[in-house]
Motif scaffolding. Structure first.
Motif, PDB file in Angstrom:
ATOM      1  N   VAL A 136       7.789   0.487  -5.618  1.00 36.31           N
ATOM      2  CA  VAL A 136       7.295   0.294  -4.248  1.00 36.31           C
ATOM      3  C   VAL A 136       5.984  -0.481  -4.272  1.00 36.31           C
ATOM      4  N   ALA A 137       5.105  -0.136  -5.205  1.00 39.73           N
ATOM      5  CA  ALA A 137       3.826  -0.844  -5.297  1.00 39.73           C
ATOM      6  C   ALA A 137       4.032  -2.335  -5.548  1.00 39.73           C
ATOM      7  N   ALA A 138       4.947  -2.656  -6.441  1.00 40.53           N
ATOM      8  CA  ALA A 138       5.192  -4.069  -6.761  1.00 40.53           C
ATOM      9  C   ALA A 138       5.751  -4.836  -5.577  1.00 40.53           C
ATOM     10  N   SER A 139       6.372  -4.131  -4.628  1.00 40.50           N
ATOM     11  CA  SER A 139       6.979  -4.806  -3.469  1.00 40.50           C
ATOM     12  C   SER A 139       5.943  -5.412  -2.525  1.00 40.50           C
ATOM     13  N   ILE A 140       4.687  -4.996  -2.615  1.00 40.33           N
ATOM     14  CA  ILE A 140       3.663  -5.551  -1.720  1.00 40.33           C
ATOM     15  C   ILE A 140       2.984  -6.784  -2.310  1.00 40.33           C
TER      16      ILE A 140
ATOM     17  N   ALA B  28      -7.082   0.643 -14.781  1.00 38.83           N
ATOM     18  CA  ALA B  28      -6.436   1.450 -15.816  1.00 38.83           C
ATOM     19  C   ALA B  28      -5.783   2.680 -15.188  1.00 38.83           C
ATOM     20  N   GLY B  29      -4.906   3.322 -15.937  1.00 41.02           N
ATOM     21  CA  GLY B  29      -4.236   4.528 -15.459  1.00 41.02           C
ATOM     22  C   GLY B  29      -2.751   4.470 -15.760  1.00 41.02           C
ATOM     23  N   SER B  30      -2.141   5.631 -15.971  1.00 36.39           N
ATOM     24  CA  SER B  30      -0.739   5.666 -16.381  1.00 36.39           C
ATOM     25  C   SER B  30       0.209   5.128 -15.301  1.00 36.39           C
ATOM     26  N   THR B  31      -0.072   5.411 -14.028  1.00 39.15           N
ATOM     27  CA  THR B  31       0.778   4.870 -12.959  1.00 39.15           C
ATOM     28  C   THR B  31       0.607   3.360 -12.864  1.00 39.15           C
ATOM     29  N   ASN B  32      -0.607   2.873 -13.081  1.00 36.44           N
ATOM     30  CA  ASN B  32      -0.834   1.427 -13.016  1.00 36.44           C
ATOM     31  C   ASN B  32      -0.203   0.695 -14.197  1.00 36.44           C
ATOM     32  N   VAL B  33      -0.072   1.362 -15.325  1.00 32.86           N
ATOM     33  CA  VAL B  33       0.683   0.764 -16.436  1.00 32.86           C
ATOM     34  C   VAL B  33       2.143   0.572 -16.016  1.00 32.86           C
ATOM     35  N   ALA B  34       2.691   1.552 -15.296  1.00 32.56           N
ATOM     36  CA  ALA B  34       4.053   1.412 -14.770  1.00 32.56           C
ATOM     37  C   ALA B  34       4.129   0.259 -13.769  1.00 32.56           C
ATOM     38  N   ILE B  35       3.087   0.073 -12.965  1.00 33.18           N
ATOM     39  CA  ILE B  35       3.055  -1.042 -12.020  1.00 33.18           C
ATOM     40  C   ILE B  35       3.057  -2.376 -12.770  1.00 33.18           C
ATOM     41  N   ALA B  36       2.297  -2.458 -13.860  1.00 37.90           N
ATOM     42  CA  ALA B  36       2.284  -3.684 -14.666  1.00 37.90           C
ATOM     43  C   ALA B  36       3.692  -4.041 -15.116  1.00 37.90           C
ATOM     44  N   GLN B  37       4.462  -3.034 -15.517  1.00 42.58           N
ATOM     45  CA  GLN B  37       5.836  -3.259 -15.952  1.00 42.58           C
ATOM     46  C   GLN B  37       6.723  -3.696 -14.793  1.00 42.58           C
ATOM     47  N   ALA B  38       6.430  -3.201 -13.574  1.00 43.46           N
ATOM     48  CA  ALA B  38       7.275  -3.471 -12.411  1.00 43.46           C
ATOM     49  C   ALA B  38       6.940  -4.769 -11.695  1.00 43.46           C
ATOM     50  N   LEU B  39       5.802  -5.373 -11.983  1.00 42.77           N
ATOM     51  CA  LEU B  39       5.435  -6.627 -11.305  1.00 42.77           C
ATOM     52  C   LEU B  39       6.491  -7.692 -11.563  1.00 42.77           C
ATOM     53  N   PRO B  40       6.787  -8.516 -10.562  1.00 42.36           N
ATOM     54  CA  PRO B  40       7.894  -9.473 -10.697  1.00 42.36           C
ATOM     55  C   PRO B  40       7.556 -10.642 -11.625  1.00 42.36           C
ATOM     56  N   ASP B  41       8.534 -11.049 -12.403  1.00 42.34           N
ATOM     57  CA  ASP B  41       8.400 -12.254 -13.219  1.00 42.34           C
ATOM     58  C   ASP B  41       8.415 -13.490 -12.319  1.00 42.34           C
TER      59      ASP B  41
ATOM     60  N   PRO C 262     -14.168   5.951   0.656  1.00 41.82           N
ATOM     61  CA  PRO C 262     -13.496   6.779   1.671  1.00 41.82           C
ATOM     62  C   PRO C 262     -12.010   6.481   1.692  1.00 41.82           C
ATOM     63  N   ALA C 263     -11.225   7.423   2.154  1.00 42.25           N
ATOM     64  CA  ALA C 263      -9.769   7.214   2.244  1.00 42.25           C
ATOM     65  C   ALA C 263      -9.431   6.046   3.160  1.00 42.25           C
ATOM     66  N   SER C 264     -10.288   5.773   4.126  1.00 39.14           N
ATOM     67  CA  SER C 264     -10.050   4.666   5.054  1.00 39.14           C
ATOM     68  C   SER C 264     -10.127   3.300   4.376  1.00 39.14           C
ATOM     69  N   ALA C 265     -10.662   3.250   3.153  1.00 39.67           N
ATOM     70  CA  ALA C 265     -10.728   1.984   2.413  1.00 39.67           C
ATOM     71  C   ALA C 265      -9.392   1.611   1.784  1.00 39.67           C
ATOM     72  N   VAL C 266      -8.430   2.531   1.816  1.00 43.31           N
ATOM     73  CA  VAL C 266      -7.122   2.300   1.189  1.00 43.31           C
ATOM     74  C   VAL C 266      -6.192   1.619   2.187  1.00 43.31           C
ATOM     75  N   ASP C 267      -5.789   0.394   1.868  1.00 46.08           N
ATOM     76  CA  ASP C 267      -4.887  -0.359   2.743  1.00 46.08           C
ATOM     77  C   ASP C 267      -3.437   0.058   2.553  1.00 46.08           C
ATOM     78  N   TYR C 268      -3.052   0.347   1.314  1.00 43.39           N
ATOM     79  CA  TYR C 268      -1.694   0.796   1.006  1.00 43.39           C
ATOM     80  C   TYR C 268      -1.783   2.047   0.132  1.00 43.39           C
ATOM     81  N   LEU C 269      -1.180   3.122   0.591  1.00 43.22           N
ATOM     82  CA  LEU C 269      -1.057   4.333  -0.205  1.00 43.22           C
ATOM     83  C   LEU C 269       0.427   4.563  -0.462  1.00 43.22           C
ATOM     84  N   ILE C 270       0.798   4.606  -1.737  1.00 40.86           N
ATOM     85  CA  ILE C 270       2.198   4.814  -2.102  1.00 40.86           C
ATOM     86  C   ILE C 270       2.331   6.227  -2.653  1.00 40.86           C
TER      87      ILE C 270
END
Length: 264
Positions: free
Chosen positions: A94-98, A109-122, A231-239
């Motif tokens: 879902v993150a890669a879709s944006i 850094a972070g374990s979920t962001n490592v998964a995002i790196a793998q999911a980013l489109p070629d 602040p939470a209001s600084a988050v544009d996309y929360l997945i």
């Protein structure tokens, strides 16, 4: 004579009260001293003492009027990389879709962001700037990536570069989108981290980015960590995951611009 529920509450021992308070924290994420005092038929002073003891044991963080459940994200990165792998992969899709072609992406850094790196489109002609050596490895030799690795002292807990060198490099970036790693997020207390140096770098990432996205497993929502990032209001996309209760989802949607749900 039948013993009523109130009799049972009134007869609780101190250890039993603490277990009940911890149960409420795990159910709701946040508790108020006034509400607990009314439920337990005891004083707010007594409840605050229990909350202080629970905080000392690492179960919660005291906040004005009550407490928040402590985030479970304080473990070493080597442990977190092995946990909830499938759930993080779903969030990453879902993150890669944006992401849009030709963007400059700042990937924390972070374990979920490592998964995002793998999911980013070629083949999307992306420039990805990251302080995570592991995330960098997931993009090397794939088509359509210009990968820039931020340098500095590598934190074993975060598995990412930290310190003055990393901070200076982030401050020189202007990214379209940042995938921010977050140890904890609460609608009222905001995004938080466990380390002061780490929190400073994350604040710089927020400042350097046009849009901020966070992909987060459910156990870190409505929790606290010691150092405020934004602040939470600084988050544009929360997945988030699909198991977030409706009441929590409503609170998150009230403060974050867009809340997206990953498939279970």
């Amino acid at each position: 004579m039948q013993r009523t529920r109130q009799d049972a509450v009134d007869g609780l021992l101190p250890d039993q009260r603490e277990r009940l308070i911890l149960d409420r924290l795990r159910q709701h994420g946040r508790v108020l001293a006034s509400e607990l005092a009314a439920e337990l038929h005891t004083s707010e002073h007594t409840v605050r003492r229990h909350l202080r003891d629970l905080a000392s044991a690492g179960h919660c963080k005291r906040v004005y009027g009550g407490a928040l459940l402590a985030s479970p994200a304080g473990e070493a990165a080597s442990t977190r990389m092995r946990e909830a792998v499938d759930r993080k992969a779903s969030l990453a899709v879902v993150a890669a879709s944006i992401v849009r072609p030709k963007q400059v992406i700042l990937l924390d850094a972070g374990s979920t962001n490592v998964a995002i790196a793998q999911a980013l489109p070629d083949n999307a002609d992306l420039t990805v700037v990251t302080n995570s050596p592991e995330a960098c490895m997931r993009m090397l030799e794939r088509p359509g990536f210009d990968v820039i690795l931020i340098g500095g002292r590598v934190s074993a807990r975060a598995a990412g570069a930290m310190g003055a060198t990393a901070l200076l490099q982030v401050q020189q970036i202007r990214a379209d989108l940042c995938f921010l790693g977050a140890c904890a997020l609460d609608p009222d207390e905001g995004v938080a981290a466990f380390d002061a140096e780490e929190a400073e770098l994350k604040r710089a990432m927020v400042s350097a980015s046009g849009l901020v996205a966070i992909a987060m497993t459910s156990e870190k929502l409505m929790t606290a960590a010691p150092f405020v990032v934004a602040p939470a209001s600084a988050v544009d996309y929360l997945i988030v995951e699909s198991d977030v209760p409706a009441e929590r989802m409503s609170r998150l949607e009230a403060v974050c611009d867009t809340v997206m749900v990953a498939a279970s």
